[in-house]
Structures are given as C-alpha cells and as structure tokens.
Design a protein around this motif. Structure first.
Motif, PDB file in Angstrom:
ATOM      1  N   ASP A 156      57.520  70.729  30.985  1.00  0.00           N
ATOM      2  CA  ASP A 156      57.924  69.594  31.038  1.00  0.00           C
ATOM      3  C   ASP A 156      58.094  68.877  29.554  1.00  0.00           C
ATOM      4  O   ASP A 156      57.182  69.383  28.860  1.00  0.00           O
ATOM      5  CB  ASP A 156      56.991  68.514  31.780  1.00  0.00           C
ATOM      6  N   PRO A 157      59.045  68.044  29.295  1.00  0.00           N
ATOM      7  CA  PRO A 157      59.162  67.251  27.995  1.00  0.00           C
ATOM      8  C   PRO A 157      57.979  66.536  27.852  1.00  0.00           C
ATOM      9  O   PRO A 157      57.345  66.238  28.509  1.00  0.00           O
ATOM     10  CB  PRO A 157      60.293  66.453  28.287  1.00  0.00           C
ATOM     11  N   GLN A 158      57.601  66.637  26.537  1.00  0.00           N
ATOM     12  CA  GLN A 158      56.376  65.965  26.056  1.00  0.00           C
ATOM     13  C   GLN A 158      56.858  64.653  25.292  1.00  0.00           C
ATOM     14  O   GLN A 158      57.904  64.761  24.314  1.00  0.00           O
ATOM     15  CB  GLN A 158      55.561  66.869  25.155  1.00  0.00           C
ATOM     16  N   TYR A 159      55.952  63.751  25.263  1.00  0.00           N
ATOM     17  CA  TYR A 159      56.248  62.490  24.356  1.00  0.00           C
ATOM     18  C   TYR A 159      54.967  62.041  23.923  1.00  0.00           C
ATOM     19  O   TYR A 159      54.026  61.850  24.598  1.00  0.00           O
ATOM     20  CB  TYR A 159      57.094  61.540  25.221  1.00  0.00           C
ATOM     21  N   GLY A 160      55.044  61.555  22.678  1.00  0.00           N
ATOM     22  CA  GLY A 160      53.861  60.614  22.077  1.00  0.00           C
ATOM     23  C   GLY A 160      54.225  59.479  21.187  1.00  0.00           C
ATOM     24  O   GLY A 160      55.136  59.626  20.523  1.00  0.00           O
ATOM     25  N   CYS A 161      53.559  58.654  20.954  1.00  0.00           N
ATOM     26  CA  CYS A 161      53.996  57.343  20.114  1.00  0.00           C
ATOM     27  C   CYS A 161      52.468  57.023  19.464  1.00  0.00           C
ATOM     28  O   CYS A 161      51.484  56.983  19.985  1.00  0.00           O
ATOM     29  CB  CYS A 161      54.496  56.289  20.886  1.00  0.00           C
ATOM     30  N   LYS A 162      52.834  56.130  18.252  1.00  0.00           N
ATOM     31  CA  LYS A 162      51.922  55.504  17.309  1.00  0.00           C
ATOM     32  C   LYS A 162      52.512  54.598  16.575  1.00  0.00           C
ATOM     33  O   LYS A 162      53.449  54.532  15.898  1.00  0.00           O
ATOM     34  CB  LYS A 162      51.162  56.826  16.588  1.00  0.00           C
ATOM     35  N   ASP A 163      51.645  53.628  16.580  1.00  0.00           N
ATOM     36  CA  ASP A 163      51.860  52.413  15.875  1.00  0.00           C
ATOM     37  C   ASP A 163      50.765  51.966  14.906  1.00  0.00           C
ATOM     38  O   ASP A 163      49.593  52.105  15.411  1.00  0.00           O
ATOM     39  CB  ASP A 163      52.219  51.099  16.495  1.00  0.00           C
ATOM     40  N   LYS A 164      51.307  51.524  13.703  1.00  0.00           N
ATOM     41  CA  LYS A 164      49.989  51.439  12.809  1.00  0.00           C
ATOM     42  C   LYS A 164      50.301  50.330  11.770  1.00  0.00           C
ATOM     43  O   LYS A 164      51.394  50.250  11.316  1.00  0.00           O
ATOM     44  CB  LYS A 164      49.499  52.699  12.146  1.00  0.00           C
ATOM     45  N   ALA A 165      49.344  49.212  11.549  1.00  0.00           N
ATOM     46  CA  ALA A 165      49.363  48.157  10.528  1.00  0.00           C
ATOM     47  C   ALA A 165      48.941  48.703   9.292  1.00  0.00           C
ATOM     48  O   ALA A 165      47.973  49.396   9.203  1.00  0.00           O
ATOM     49  CB  ALA A 165      48.971  46.945  11.106  1.00  0.00           C
ATOM     50  N   ILE A 166      49.842  48.544   8.199  1.00  0.00           N
ATOM     51  CA  ILE A 166      49.386  48.708   6.749  1.00  0.00           C
ATOM     52  C   ILE A 166      48.722  47.607   6.176  1.00  0.00           C
ATOM     53  O   ILE A 166      49.240  46.583   6.254  1.00  0.00           O
ATOM     54  CB  ILE A 166      50.706  49.112   5.896  1.00  0.00           C
ATOM     55  N   LYS A 167      47.416  47.721   5.707  1.00  0.00           N
ATOM     56  CA  LYS A 167      46.538  46.779   5.120  1.00  0.00           C
ATOM     57  C   LYS A 167      46.239  46.920   3.698  1.00  0.00           C
ATOM     58  O   LYS A 167      46.081  46.150   3.075  1.00  0.00           O
ATOM     59  CB  LYS A 167      45.466  46.354   6.085  1.00  0.00           C
ATOM     60  N   LEU A 168      46.041  48.134   3.323  1.00  0.00           N
ATOM     61  CA  LEU A 168      45.676  48.718   2.203  1.00  0.00           C
ATOM     62  C   LEU A 168      46.991  49.197   1.232  1.00  0.00           C
ATOM     63  O   LEU A 168      47.645  49.953   1.534  1.00  0.00           O
ATOM     64  CB  LEU A 168      44.769  49.874   2.130  1.00  0.00           C
TER      65      LEU A 168
END
Length: 278
Positions: A156-168
C-alpha cells in the motif's frame, strides 16, 4: 581416546551457503574411532529457536530479562537398536553416516545474532555408548526466510506529515508531506520518496533522508530497543517563504539482512525518517 573425531558437515546449495523454507539439506555425520566400538545410538537433531537475554539496573538492583521461542525440533535416528543387545559395532577407522533434512515449509524467522538475542537454526548430533559420556557435535546453518507478501499493507502507498514551528534563531513554520509507493522493499530495489515541503519560516532548510534499522527485543513484559543508522542523504536547501516538491531515490543496500517480523521475541525492521537541517 576411542572417538578421535566426531563432526557434522552439510552441502551448500548456493554461493552464499544459505537455505530457505522447504529446502532440503544433505549432509553427513563423520565418526572416526581408534578401535572397534559399540554404539548404543547415533541421533541427529535439527532445531530452530530464538532466545533473548539482557540485564537492567534499578538503583542497586539488577534484573535479568529472558525469553525463548522454539520453531521446530526434528530427530533422525541414524543408528538405533541394530543388534539384539541394542548396540551397533563399528570397526576401527573413519565412518560416514549420510542424512537428509527438509526445512519445514512454513513461516520461520531468519537466522539472526546480536549481543541481546539470537535466532539459531542448527544440527546437533549425539553419539551414545554404554557407561560413557554422550559425545556431541553441532553445526549451524544460515536460514533466510522467504519474503512474506501477506503482511497487511505491504504494497500500500505510504504517507506521513509533520508541522513544526521555528522559535530559535528564526520564526515561522515548516510543514512536510512525505509519500512512498509502498511499504515493503527488497534489497537492491529503488525507494522513491516524494517530499512536499512548505517553508514558511525565515530560515533556509535542507531536507535529509535517513534509512535506519530498528531492533526490538521482548521478554517478561519488557522491551529493549536498539537503532542503527544505515545511510543518510540530503538535498538542496529550500529557501525561506517558498514551497517545493522534492523527489529522492534511495537504493536499498543489497547486503542488508531481511526484516524479522514473524518472531514473538525479536523484531528487526527498517524505517525511513525524513527531517531537515537549517
């Protein structure tokens, strides 16, 4: 010493000297004696089993965790009750006793060895004589399990996601969406990764792709984890306030051992991690 030599040999069927489900192994037990000798029995035992063992410390206390799992144990009686008195007489010299063993044609984990756990496929020979210690010999063989295409989601096709805020050292957010065509790959196969990255930050980011090995050992309700990075590759930097679609192709190394997903106490798998540096 009456028994001068006692060993097990077997014939290779390929250049790597490996075997898989349903293969037949042909071999021989070699016995060399210095004089005429009475033997009660000569037995060959083929076994496949796994074992894990490790120690953990809690303050001044140490605890050892261990577990075993057996897959098969098959006996072949090479010599048994050949005479009325239950013994066989062999003459002085070298004797060869051929044997043939078919590996069970079912799901079995591949051979594996580490400091914490191991999966062993081996032959053991036992030669018994009256009023004498049992003479033993052993020989390991390398078993490589056939690819199991019945694992759910393997193709099966695979999917992943990630969101990150930059503070430094910057501000804004970075989001990544990762796609691959399937979950299961073979050694030497090309793994194509599609990365959609939106850099809504004030910093340039450089995507990196890491293929790593993950080993898990289980015993008495506890788990021991070990990871090892296999390869790491990077792509060109993505400028601030831009979005890009990056396609990366990684070739799975041909010399990687197969995954182990069919053992209750040892699990070895390969994972892809997509991250970035600034």
């Amino acid at each position: 010493m009456t028994i001068k030599h006692f060993s097990i040999e077997y014939d290779a069927i390929n250049s790597k000297n490996t075997f898989t489900n349903g293969d037949t192994i042909n071999g021989r037990i070699i016995v060399e004696v210095s004089k005429q000798t009475r033997i009660q029995s000569l037995v060959l035992i083929a076994t496949g089993k796994a074992r894990v063992c490790w120690q953990e410390q809690y303050g001044d206390n140490h605890h050892v965790y261990w577990a075993d799992e057996k897959y098969y144990s098959v006996q072949h009686h090479i010599l048994r009750e050949a005479r009325q008195d239950g013994t066989e007489v062999i003459a002085k010299g070298r004797h060869i006793f051929p044997f043939s063993f078919k590996i069970p044609d079912r799901k079995l984990p591949s051979s594996f060895k580490s400091s914490v756990g191991k999966i062993v496929h081996k032959f053991r020979a036992e030669l018994k004589r009256s009023l004498k210690l049992t003479k033993k010999a052993k020989a390991h063989f390398t078993f490589v399990s056939k690819a199991d295409m019945d694992i759910p989601g393997l193709m099966d096709p695979q999917y992943g996601c990630k969101d990150k805020a930059i503070k430094l050292f910057g501000s804004g957010t970075i989001s990544m969406d990762v796609y691959t065509k399937k979950m299961g790959y073979e050694q030497g196969e090309a793994l194509q990764i599609i990365l959609k990255i939106s850099n809504h930050s004030t910093r340039s980011v450089k995507p990196k792709f890491i293929l790593y090995e993950k080993r898990s050992f289980f015993a008495q309700g506890h788990r021991k984890l070990w990871t090892n990075e296999i390869l790491k590759q990077k792509t060109e930097a993505v400028a601030p306030s831009t979005s890009e679609t990056v396609t990366k192709v990684i070739t799975i190394p041909r010399d990687l051992p197969p995954s182990i997903l069919n053992c209750a106490i040892i699990k070895m798998e390969y994972r892809l991690k997509v991250n970035y540096t600034m």
